[in-house]
Design a protein around this motif. Structure first.
Motif, PDB file in Angstrom:
ATOM      1  N   SER A  66       7.228  -9.134  11.143  1.00 54.65           N
ATOM      2  CA  SER A  66       6.962  -7.699  11.273  1.00 54.65           C
ATOM      3  C   SER A  66       8.253  -6.911  11.068  1.00 54.65           C
ATOM      4  CB  SER A  66       6.392  -7.382  12.657  1.00 54.65           C
ATOM      5  OG  SER A  66       7.417  -7.482  13.646  1.00 54.65           O
ATOM      6  N   ARG A  67       8.072  -5.625  10.809  1.00 48.41           N
ATOM      7  CA  ARG A  67       9.274  -4.793  10.645  1.00 48.41           C
ATOM      8  C   ARG A  67      10.050  -4.679  11.952  1.00 48.41           C
ATOM      9  NH1 ARG A  67       8.919   0.384  12.657  1.00 48.41           N
ATOM     10  NH2 ARG A  67       6.834   1.318  12.940  1.00 48.41           N
ATOM     11  N   LYS A 103       0.503 -16.045   8.665  1.00 49.65           N
ATOM     12  CA  LYS A 103       0.870 -15.332   7.439  1.00 49.65           C
ATOM     13  C   LYS A 103       0.558 -13.846   7.530  1.00 49.65           C
ATOM     14  CE  LYS A 103      -0.258 -15.202   2.485  1.00 49.65           C
ATOM     15  NZ  LYS A 103      -1.073 -15.837   1.406  1.00 49.65           N
ATOM     16  N   HIS A 104      -0.570 -13.506   8.129  1.00 55.28           N
ATOM     17  CA  HIS A 104      -0.994 -12.111   8.180  1.00 55.28           C
ATOM     18  C   HIS A 104      -0.537 -11.373   9.434  1.00 55.28           C
ATOM     19  CE1 HIS A 104      -3.787 -13.567   5.052  1.00 55.28           C
ATOM     20  NE2 HIS A 104      -3.831 -12.311   4.664  1.00 55.28           N
ATOM     21  N   SER A 105       0.005 -12.090  10.411  1.00 54.76           N
ATOM     22  CA  SER A 105       0.296 -11.475  11.709  1.00 54.76           C
ATOM     23  C   SER A 105       1.241 -10.285  11.607  1.00 54.76           C
ATOM     24  CB  SER A 105       0.841 -12.523  12.680  1.00 54.76           C
ATOM     25  OG  SER A 105       2.038 -13.106  12.169  1.00 54.76           O
ATOM     26  N   GLY A 106       2.362 -10.462  10.936  1.00 54.58           N
ATOM     27  CA  GLY A 106       3.325  -9.367  10.813  1.00 54.58           C
ATOM     28  C   GLY A 106       2.761  -8.178  10.063  1.00 54.58           C
ATOM     29  N   ARG A 107       1.982  -8.469   9.027  1.00 58.27           N
ATOM     30  CA  ARG A 107       1.393  -7.393   8.229  1.00 58.27           C
ATOM     31  C   ARG A 107       0.399  -6.577   9.064  1.00 58.27           C
ATOM     32  NH1 ARG A 107      -0.473 -11.188   3.148  1.00 58.27           N
ATOM     33  NH2 ARG A 107       1.536 -12.233   2.800  1.00 58.27           N
ATOM     34  N   VAL A 108      -0.383  -7.266   9.901  1.00 59.83           N
ATOM     35  CA  VAL A 108      -1.364  -6.569  10.717  1.00 59.83           C
ATOM     36  C   VAL A 108      -0.675  -5.674  11.742  1.00 59.83           C
ATOM     37  CG1 VAL A 108      -3.171  -6.882  12.457  1.00 59.83           C
ATOM     38  CG2 VAL A 108      -3.201  -8.251  10.368  1.00 59.83           C
ATOM     39  N   ASP A 110       2.310  -4.314  11.476  1.00 66.27           N
ATOM     40  CA  ASP A 110       2.891  -3.183  10.753  1.00 66.27           C
ATOM     41  C   ASP A 110       1.817  -2.181  10.339  1.00 66.27           C
ATOM     42  OD1 ASP A 110       5.328  -4.398  11.041  1.00 66.27           O
ATOM     43  OD2 ASP A 110       5.483  -5.096   8.969  1.00 66.27           O
ATOM     44  N   TRP A 111       0.667  -2.672   9.876  1.00 71.40           N
ATOM     45  CA  TRP A 111      -0.444  -1.796   9.466  1.00 71.40           C
ATOM     46  C   TRP A 111      -0.948  -0.977  10.658  1.00 71.40           C
ATOM     47  CZ3 TRP A 111      -5.539  -3.571  11.126  1.00 71.40           C
ATOM     48  CH2 TRP A 111      -6.584  -2.703  10.772  1.00 71.40           C
ATOM     49  N   GLU A 114       1.897   1.610  11.464  1.00 70.52           N
ATOM     50  CA  GLU A 114       2.211   2.619  10.456  1.00 70.52           C
ATOM     51  C   GLU A 114       0.997   3.462  10.060  1.00 70.52           C
ATOM     52  OE1 GLU A 114       3.880   0.174   7.416  1.00 70.52           O
ATOM     53  OE2 GLU A 114       5.570  -0.440   8.681  1.00 70.52           O
TER      54      GLU A 114
END
Length: 472
Positions: A66-67, A103-108, A110-111, A114
């Motif tokens: 994640s960011r 794989k999707h954890s950080g993207r979720v 951040d989504w 943001e």
């Protein structure tokens, strides 16, 4: 009858593109994901106010890449996170699902932050058992109640239709195994039904059902259940009737540190920062760094089914970050003692045994060798006067087994074939904690709820757009 056949020509009105059963964190995130993908959503929630198991949790969501991690210079990756999960559960979880979640954890995360304004930050200062990097994300107050509030606000802002006081009681399925709709019950007993192009089950597990717990979780059949009362095993029973594959029904998340009688969660961060647990004989009985889930059964095996969590001022001050801990303190659960003698006298513990316990910790810290339970002690984390103590017990929080799903959240039958338009996530689905209590890695529950909820919501949205006419 939990599953009803659909007759030829039977029409369901109204009909919605995607119907989600359960308005907890899983259902709300799934709804946000589907709505962002362009699919209208209706969520059915049995309670007047959506809470779910998330409401009773600390609200910590593990995520890699994640960011928030990047900003702190945390060198975490999806591969490292997946390896941590599988190491904790003994490689018993579906590797595809584990890898997909990581794989999707950080993207979720951040989504959600943001796009939907969820005020996440990285939880720092300690590592939960089994995690190799700081990867817990939480809202400012560090409570599931706050996380649920944020998600409900996001869902309202997004225009998601959330129907409360609507308890789903049956599914309507045709001979092709397509779900055409559900029947739901209002508090006054009246029945209604609604059709759907796709159905996503986000209705958690079966921790609130005494019969299912006794059948699948005998070790904690008499434990206090500290989960949502609505977790009655609906998804399990629907799955059984449909011929779905059910996996890891013996898996659960326990917790070995619930303040009693206050019934307030005491964060395991106290143990990870140097705290210990002693039984009524003044003795430690386990490695407190092994994991709080499996600690529940160990605590319950002690005389009186309660033990004392013991820590010091430095740990107490750090614990004040957690609202649950502050609540426990306000309720009188936290007791302070100037010395071991005072603690032994007040808590009716044998002083000689308590002194031996502390002497042994000092010896292991000096030698650097682990104790008989496998725990090591660093000199800088040894407890010092004054001492703090909270009486705690073990509890069942939520189940981790359920409907077998693939990496997209599609429910599978016993032959491994996906149902045409049925999806599941969170506690309704098989988790990634293996087959028992020791495979639970902190945050696995919300990982499955939030991250798989987002994945399943998007997959269901794609399925709705590409699905044929559902009329039988």
């Amino acid at each position: 009858m939990p599953v009803k056949p659909v007759a030829s020509g039977e029409v369901f009105e109204p009909e919605v593109p995607l119907l989600i059963v359960g308005g907890g964190a899983c259902g709300l995130v799934a709804g946000l994901a589907a709505k962002d993908a362009g699919t209208p959503v209706v969520i059915l929630e049995r309670d007047a106010i959506p809470r779910g198991s998330t409401f009773m949790s600390s609200g910590f969501i593990p995520a890699a890449g994640s960011r928030f991690q990047v900003e702190k210079g945390i060198p975490d990756t999806a591969e490292i996170m997946a390896a941590d999960i599988q190491r904790k559960n003994g490689a018993e979880a579906d590797p595809v699902v584990v890898e997909t979640l990581a794989k999707h954890s950080g993207r979720v995360i951040d989504w959600l932050a943001e796009v939907h304004g969820i005020p996440f930050s990285l939880v720092e200062g300690f590592l939960y058992p089994g995690h190799s990097h700081l990867r817990m994300h939480a809202t400012p107050r560090r409570t599931g109640e706050e996380l649920m509030g944020c998600l409900l606000t996001a869902a309202e802002t997004a225009g998601i239709d959330l129907l409360t006081d609507a308890k789903t009681v049956d599914l309507h399925v045709d001979y092709r195994r397509r779900v055409h709709g559900v029947g739901f019950e209002r508090p006054d007993g009246t029945r209604e039904r609604v059709g759907c192009r796709a159905l996503l089950l986000a209705c958690n597990g079966y921790g609130g059902d005494v019969e299912l717990v006794a059948r699948h979780l005998p070790a904690v059949r008499d434990a206090l259940y500290y989960g949502h009362e609505g977790n009655q095993g609906d998804a399990v029973r629907w799955g059984e009737a449909l011929g779905a594959s059910l996996k890891d029904l013996g898996a659960y998340q326990g917790h070995g540190s619930l303040a009693t009688p206050q019934q307030t969660l005491i964060s395991w961060a106290l143990m990870m920062r140097g705290g210990i647990q002693v039984n009524n004989a003044g003795q430690r009985f386990s490695n407190e760094h092994g994991g709080y889930s499996e600690q529940a059964a160990k605590v319950l095996s002690q005389p009186g089914r309660t033990v004392w969590a013991v820590f010091d001022t430095a740990i107490h001050d750090a614990a004040l970050e957690f609202e649950d801990y502050r609540t426990a303190q306000d309720a009188g659960a936290v007791r302070i003692f100037a010395s071991l003698t005072a603690m032994a006298e007040s808590l009716n513990l044998p002083l000689d045994a308590l002194e031996r316990t502390f002497a042994e910790m000092q010896q292991h810290a000096a030698s650097g060798r682990p104790d008989a339970f496998g725990r090591t002690f660093a000199p800088e984390t040894l407890l010092s006067e004054p001492y703090y103590a909270v009486r705690v017990t073990g509890a069942l929080f939520h189940t981790q087994g359920g409907l077998e799903i693939d990496g997209s959240g599609r429910v599978l039958d016993r032959a491994g074939t996906p149902f045409p338009n049925l999806y599941a996530a969170g506690g309704a689905a098989r988790g990634v904690s293996g087959s028992g209590d020791s495979g639970y890695l902190s945050g696995n529950g919300l990982l499955s709820a939030v991250v798989m909820g987002a994945i399943a919501g998007r997959t269901a949205s794609e399925g709705v757009r590409s699905s044929p006419d559902l009329r039988p």
